[in-house]
Design a protein around this motif. Structure first.
Motif, PDB file in Angstrom:
ATOM      1  N   SER A   1       0.829  -1.333   0.076  1.00 49.77           N
ATOM      2  CA  SER A   1      -0.171   0.000  -0.123  1.00 49.77           C
ATOM      3  C   SER A   1       0.673   1.337  -0.137  1.00 49.77           C
ATOM      4  CB  SER A   1      -0.858  -0.095   1.288  1.00 49.77           C
ATOM      5  OG  SER A   1      -1.765   1.043   1.289  1.00 49.77           O
ATOM      6  N   ASN A   2       1.951   1.133   1.044  1.00 46.54           N
ATOM      7  CA  ASN A   2       2.865   2.313   0.984  1.00 46.54           C
ATOM      8  C   ASN A   2       3.699   2.577  -0.296  1.00 46.54           C
ATOM      9  OD1 ASN A   2       1.992   3.066   3.593  1.00 46.54           O
ATOM     10  ND2 ASN A   2       3.689   1.479   4.476  1.00 46.54           N
ATOM     11  N   ALA A   3       3.945   1.449  -1.034  1.00 41.06           N
ATOM     12  CA  ALA A   3       4.630   1.420  -2.339  1.00 41.06           C
ATOM     13  C   ALA A   3       3.828   2.044  -3.353  1.00 41.06           C
ATOM     14  CB  ALA A   3       5.264   0.126  -2.559  1.00 41.06           C
ATOM     15  N   SER A   4       2.595   1.538  -3.379  1.00 41.99           N
ATOM     16  CA  SER A   4       1.522   2.252  -4.331  1.00 41.99           C
ATOM     17  C   SER A   4       1.327   3.715  -4.237  1.00 41.99           C
ATOM     18  CB  SER A   4       0.176   1.403  -4.331  1.00 41.99           C
ATOM     19  OG  SER A   4       0.447   0.196  -4.559  1.00 41.99           O
ATOM     20  N   ALA A   5       1.156   4.087  -2.924  1.00 44.05           N
ATOM     21  CA  ALA A   5       0.978   5.433  -2.694  1.00 44.05           C
ATOM     22  C   ALA A   5       2.379   6.375  -3.170  1.00 44.05           C
ATOM     23  CB  ALA A   5       1.000   5.870  -1.255  1.00 44.05           C
ATOM     24  N   ASN A   6       3.407   5.668  -3.039  1.00 44.07           N
ATOM     25  CA  ASN A   6       4.640   6.536  -3.444  1.00 44.07           C
ATOM     26  C   ASN A   6       4.651   6.364  -5.234  1.00 44.07           C
ATOM     27  OD1 ASN A   6       7.215   7.433  -3.659  1.00 44.07           O
ATOM     28  ND2 ASN A   6       8.329   5.741  -2.287  1.00 44.07           N
ATOM     29  N   GLU A   7       4.396   5.478  -5.760  1.00 41.30           N
ATOM     30  CA  GLU A   7       4.326   5.306  -7.245  1.00 41.30           C
ATOM     31  C   GLU A   7       3.390   6.389  -7.532  1.00 41.30           C
ATOM     32  OE1 GLU A   7       3.561   1.449  -8.342  1.00 41.30           O
ATOM     33  OE2 GLU A   7       5.542   0.730  -7.782  1.00 41.30           O
ATOM     34  N   ALA A   8       2.194   6.569  -6.902  1.00 43.05           N
ATOM     35  CA  ALA A   8       1.171   7.548  -7.386  1.00 43.05           C
ATOM     36  C   ALA A   8       1.798   8.773  -7.247  1.00 43.05           C
ATOM     37  CB  ALA A   8      -0.009   7.335  -6.375  1.00 43.05           C
ATOM     38  N   VAL A   9       2.520   9.245  -6.242  1.00 41.60           N
ATOM     39  CA  VAL A   9       3.221  10.577  -6.122  1.00 41.60           C
ATOM     40  C   VAL A   9       4.083  10.631  -7.148  1.00 41.60           C
ATOM     41  CG1 VAL A   9       4.670  11.842  -4.478  1.00 41.60           C
ATOM     42  CG2 VAL A   9       2.782  10.622  -3.629  1.00 41.60           C
ATOM     43  N   ALA A  10       4.926   9.728  -7.345  1.00 43.51           N
ATOM     44  CA  ALA A  10       5.778   9.890  -8.629  1.00 43.51           C
ATOM     45  C   ALA A  10       5.102   9.972 -10.000  1.00 43.51           C
ATOM     46  CB  ALA A  10       6.832   8.489  -8.865  1.00 43.51           C
ATOM     47  N   ALA A  11       4.188   9.350 -10.317  1.00 44.12           N
ATOM     48  CA  ALA A  11       3.076   9.823 -11.623  1.00 44.12           C
ATOM     49  C   ALA A  11       2.539  10.996 -11.378  1.00 44.12           C
ATOM     50  CB  ALA A  11       2.161   8.709 -11.643  1.00 44.12           C
ATOM     51  N   LYS A  12       2.163  11.416 -10.202  1.00 42.33           N
ATOM     52  CA  LYS A  12       1.673  12.950 -10.306  1.00 42.33           C
ATOM     53  C   LYS A  12       2.864  13.925 -10.753  1.00 42.33           C
ATOM     54  CE  LYS A  12      -2.221  12.309  -7.005  1.00 42.33           C
ATOM     55  NZ  LYS A  12      -2.729  12.471  -5.879  1.00 42.33           N
ATOM     56  N   ILE A  13       3.907  13.662 -10.022  1.00 47.39           N
ATOM     57  CA  ILE A  13       4.872  14.537 -10.232  1.00 47.39           C
ATOM     58  C   ILE A  13       5.670  14.335 -11.588  1.00 47.39           C
ATOM     59  CG2 ILE A  13       7.559  14.970  -9.673  1.00 47.39           C
ATOM     60  CD1 ILE A  13       6.900  14.340  -6.927  1.00 47.39           C
ATOM     61  N   SER A  14       5.571  13.235 -12.293  1.00 42.12           N
ATOM     62  CA  SER A  14       6.045  13.030 -13.700  1.00 42.12           C
ATOM     63  C   SER A  14       4.955  13.708 -14.631  1.00 42.12           C
ATOM     64  CB  SER A  14       6.286  11.638 -14.105  1.00 42.12           C
ATOM     65  OG  SER A  14       7.202  11.002 -13.126  1.00 42.12           O
ATOM     66  N   GLY A  15       3.698  13.710 -14.336  1.00 41.16           N
ATOM     67  CA  GLY A  15       2.855  14.247 -15.017  1.00 41.16           C
ATOM     68  C   GLY A  15       2.659  15.669 -14.950  1.00 41.16           C
ATOM     69  N   ALA A  16       2.842  16.240 -13.909  1.00 42.30           N
ATOM     70  CA  ALA A  16       3.163  17.832 -13.685  1.00 42.30           C
ATOM     71  C   ALA A  16       4.408  18.269 -14.586  1.00 42.30           C
ATOM     72  CB  ALA A  16       3.261  18.118 -12.224  1.00 42.30           C
ATOM     73  N   LEU A  17       5.333  17.394 -14.360  1.00 38.07           N
ATOM     74  CA  LEU A  17       6.492  17.803 -15.273  1.00 38.07           C
ATOM     75  C   LEU A  17       6.339  17.819 -16.857  1.00 38.07           C
ATOM     76  CD1 LEU A  17       9.532  16.254 -13.153  1.00 38.07           C
ATOM     77  CD2 LEU A  17       8.847  18.482 -13.257  1.00 38.07           C
ATOM     78  N   CYS A  18       5.584  16.842 -17.164  1.00 33.41           N
ATOM     79  CA  CYS A  18       5.396  16.726 -18.659  1.00 33.41           C
ATOM     80  C   CYS A  18       4.294  17.858 -19.066  1.00 33.41           C
ATOM     81  CB  CYS A  18       4.709  15.450 -19.067  1.00 33.41           C
ATOM     82  SG  CYS A  18       5.904  13.824 -18.843  1.00 33.41           S
TER      83      CYS A  18
END
Length: 541
Positions: A524-541
């Motif tokens: 669950s924690n890893a999934s939350a971490n991956e979601a944050v990474a996806a949000k940051i990547s989307g914001a950068l794109c």
């Protein structure tokens, strides 16, 4: 670089183009386009002049084509600054030809025509100029052409109307000067804007590099979530394997308990048969004692030989029947002992499987400890669970070793008992044969009294031997009973060991549940971490 396809044919090499400043890259298209337009216009203009028989001006127009073609060739050869100067020179020549060679009529509008043409050419020169020096050169060249035209061409205007001509010349001169000044000021302004834009671009690039470095470091930190997910998947696979092992151990433990109960029941049956054999041997001993007494009486009184012999014969038949039953019991006992041995072999096979499972559980515990060490602080609970699993594996190995030792003792006992039973069977067979001989002897006694004395001695010797064998059989039966009691004790230990193993397996189920909960939390924690990474990547794109 988006330009018309015709312009691309005159572009220099890509490497040279990429090294040019941004302004020159963009202005290069204007330089090429202007040259192409001048070539087209002057070709049409020259041909038109020849048609209208203005041969000198037409020849000059065609002569200017060489300048524009040379400029395009120089651009293709990557000499763009020389090409720009060539075009500037050609525009000055165009202005000179227009002022000095174009047909005109003395009029106050003539200065305005030449002034407008020079101003237009000044703007054209600004479009193709790559250096500020080109603007100054054209400005002075245009002014020289203008003032030379005033001296050489506009003299009739001064004579006809001096004040009007002077005013026209002053106005046109101010127009030319104003046009050049505006172009020079605008060029200075654009240079400052471009310079400031370059500075801002450099600052933006530095800031962007810093932000990119921070983002890369952040992304590397967020990649821990993916690593946690991968580790969680591995741990989940390990837990699934441990669960399979748990199910296997549980089923095999249940089977072992069932086999132990079966062996225990079989041992009780063997014990009962041993008691029956012991009673049968005691009955045999009593029967032999009765036979010995009858023979003594037969020796004392020959008159009762026939009746005693008949009685003894029937007693012998009964004894033979008893011995045949005893033989059957012995065969059954041997068969039961073989079953006990086969059951012991099955238990040994299962113990080997338990040892293998224990070793695999130890390896899985080791792998779990390694994965827990990799997980860091999140894997502390998982490490404790791995230690408990290792302890359980070690206890299982010890219990399996105890079971193996007990089975080895049981196998030795079974082998000894089998040998004893086989020996007893041989003794019983011997007794049976001897009794049959005795029956034959008794028949001979009945057939001849003369042989009664000798037969009686033989019978007495045989009976003594039978008594000795019966005593031996009694001791063997008692030994068999003792061995069976020991076997029952060993089976009881096996049963207790399987109960303890079942308890450990039950505790293993609780540990597996705790491991699954910990893995679910990590996932669950890893999934939350991956979601944050996806949000940051989307914001950068």
């Amino acid at each position: 670089m988006q330009t018309p396809s015709i312009n691309k044919k005159f572009y220099p090499s890509k490497e040279f183009f990429r090294n040019l400043p941004i302004r020159e890259q963009e202005q290069l298209s204007l330089l090429i386009g202007s040259n192409l337009v001048f070539i087209l216009l002057f070709a049409i203009f020259g041909i038109t002049l020849f048609i209208f028989k203005y041969y000198i001006i037409g020849a000059g127009s065609l002569f200017l084509l060489a300048f524009f073609l040379t400029s395009l060739l120089l651009i293709k050869k990557s000499h763009i600054h020389i090409a720009a100067w060539t075009t500037t020179c050609a525009i000055l020549l165009v202005s000179a030809i227009e002022c000095y060679g174009a047909p005109f009529k003395v009029s106050n509008f003539l200065p305005y025509r030449d002034c407008c043409f020079i101003c237009v050419m000044t703007v054209c020169n600004y479009v193709i100029s790559l250096r500020r020096r080109q603007l100054f050169a054209f400005c002075w060249g245009g002014l020289f052409i203008w003032f030379a035209a005033n001296v050489l061409i506009y003299q009739p205007l001064y004579k006809e109307s001096p004040s009007t001509a002077a005013m026209n010349i002053i106005i046109c001169s101010m127009g030319i000067i104003t046009t050049n000044l505006c172009i020079l000021l605008y060029n200075r302004f654009t240079n400052k804007v471009i310079s400031r834009a370059d500075e801002n671009e450099k600052k933006s690039s530095l800031a962007l590099n810093k932000i990119s470095n921070v983002i890369i470091e952040t992304a590397e930190g967020l990649n821990i979530g993916q690593q946690l997910s991968a580790s969680t998947a591995k741990a989940a696979n390990s837990v699934e394997e441990i669960g399979n092992l748990y199910n296997y151990i549980n089923s095999e433990t249940t089977s072992l308990s069932t086999e132990a109960v079966t062996i225990k029941d079989s041992s009780f049956q063997i014990n009962d048969k041993a008691d029956q054999m012991k009673k049968s041997v005691q009955n045999q001993s009593e029967a032999i004692s009765s036979t010995s007494a009858a023979l003594n009486e037969m020796s004392a009184s020959l008159t009762n030989i026939s009746s005693i012999a008949n009685d003894q014969r029937s007693g012998m038949n009964t004894l033979v029947n008893n011995l045949d039953s005893q033989m059957k019991l012995l065969h059954n006992l041997v068969s039961d002992m073989m079953k006990v041995k086969e059951s012991s072999d099955k238990v040994s096979t299962f113990v080997e499987a338990v040892n293998k499972i224990s070793a695999q559980t130890g390896l899985l515990a080791m792998n779990a400890s390694i994965e827990a060490a990799h997980a860091g602080t999140l894997g502390k609970g998982f490490s404790v669970i791995a230690q408990e699993i290792r302890k359980l594996s070690e206890e299982t190995t010890k219990n399996a070793q105890k079971i193996t030792d007990t089975l080895e003792e049981n196998e030795a006992i079974v082998n000894t008992t089998s040998e004893s039973v086989l020996s007893f069977s041989e003794y019983t067979k011997t007794i049976t044969n001897e009794l049959r001989k005795t029956i034959r002897v008794m028949e001979e006694i009945l057939s001849g009294v003369s042989e009664i004395d000798t037969g009686t001695r033989d019978v007495m010797n045989a009976l003594n031997q039978i008594v000795d064998d019966a005593n031996v059989n009694t001791r063997l039966a008692e030994g068999v009973a003792g061995e069976i009691i020991q076997q029952n004790s060993a089976l009881q230990n096996i049963s207790n060991g399987t109960e303890q193993l079942q308890q450990k397996v039950s505790s293993l189920e609780g540990l597996l549940s705790n491991i699954r909960d910990a893995i679910a939390e990590i996932d669950s924690n890893a999934s939350a971490n991956e979601a944050v990474a996806a949000k940051i990547s989307g914001a950068l794109c």
